[in-house]
Design an enzyme around this catalytic site. Structure first.
Site, PDB file in Angstrom:
ATOM      1  N   GLU A  64       8.747  -0.963   2.733  1.00 12.51           N
ATOM      2  CA  GLU A  64       7.932  -1.923   3.482  1.00 12.51           C
ATOM      3  C   GLU A  64       8.829  -2.774   4.382  1.00 12.51           C
ATOM      4  OE1 GLU A  64       4.815  -1.687   3.331  1.00 12.51           O
ATOM      5  OE2 GLU A  64       4.330  -0.737   1.424  1.00 12.51           O
ATOM      6  N   CYS A 126       2.506  -8.092  -4.242  1.00 10.39           N
ATOM      7  CA  CYS A 126       3.799  -7.648  -3.726  1.00 10.39           C
ATOM      8  C   CYS A 126       4.041  -8.174  -2.315  1.00 10.39           C
ATOM      9  CB  CYS A 126       3.872  -6.120  -3.739  1.00 10.39           C
ATOM     10  SG  CYS A 126       3.873  -5.406  -5.387  1.00 10.39           S
ATOM     11  N   HIS A 145       7.641   0.054  -2.533  1.00 10.40           N
ATOM     12  CA  HIS A 145       6.417   0.327  -3.263  1.00 10.40           C
ATOM     13  C   HIS A 145       6.516   1.711  -3.894  1.00 10.40           C
ATOM     14  CE1 HIS A 145       3.169  -2.671  -1.780  1.00 10.40           C
ATOM     15  NE2 HIS A 145       3.353  -2.788  -3.080  1.00 10.40           N
TER      16      HIS A 145
END
Length: 202
Positions: A64, A126, A145
């Site tokens: 991410e 998250c 993730h």
């Protein structure tokens, strides 16, 4: 040395699956409340904070690139939800990691495991934690993730993949352009004031 801050995010993955990778990385494996995270990040002396979160719908591992400040509508399992769906009022809408995770993703190849690049961490625990970590750490953080453990992705394999990923992330951090960006955006922040970071989208 790895530092674990609370329970491990991916069920069954322990520190035994993640051998030491050197003094420049700190592993944060459980999303916490904002004020707790800001204290953790402010006390970290290493160069990088790595968040590992489970996405129950994912079929691949996602790197991410950025965290988002708004759009948090769902409460977590403890009922926590940011007021008005905002992490930190007055802060940037999007903060990106100082590490080019697209470049990392393009270099990493692990047999049987797909690794993909993402710019949307999902507006859940998250994403919320990642945004605050980027905010208080001047972009010196990444979020990985991972899917739930399965026969196709046992804890031993996931641990090996995370090791490869974090080694590549540290290698990316060592590049002159990344070092220059981190140096430019490493202005300390007064946590009590909630001042916005200088980090920009990469």
């Amino acid at each position: 040395m790895w530092r674990f801050r609370g329970p491990v995010g991916a069920r069954g993955v322990s520190h035994r699956e993640l051998p030491p990778l050197g003094p420049s990385a700190t592993l944060v494996t459980r999303a916490g409340l904002g004020f707790q995270l800001s204290v953790v990040v402010s006390r970290v002396c290493q160069q990088l904070v790595v968040h590992v979160g489970v996405d129950t719908s994912a079929k691949a591992i996602f790197l991410e690139q950025c965290g988002k400040n708004r759009g948090y509508r769902d409460a977590d399992i403890r009922g926590f939800r940011p007021a008005d769906g905002v992490c930190t009022p007055g802060s940037p809408e999007v903060i990106a990691s100082g590490v080019s995770l697209r470049a990392v993703c393009q270099r990493v190849a692990v047999d049987g495991v797909e690794v993909a690049f993402s710019r949307d961490a999902g507006r859940y625990v998250c994403d919320y934690t990642y945004y605050l970590s980027l905010l208080h750490g001047s972009g010196c953080a990444v979020l990985i993730h991972v899917p739930p453990l399965s026969p196709q992705l046992p804890a031993s394999l996931l641990g090996k993949v995370l090791q490869v990923l974090i080694q590549e992330i540290l290698a990316e951090m060592g590049k002159p352009e990344c070092q220059a960006w981190l140096a430019e955006n490493s202005t300390p922040m007064a946590l009590s004031q909630g001042a916005p970071t200088k980090a920009q989208i990469r």
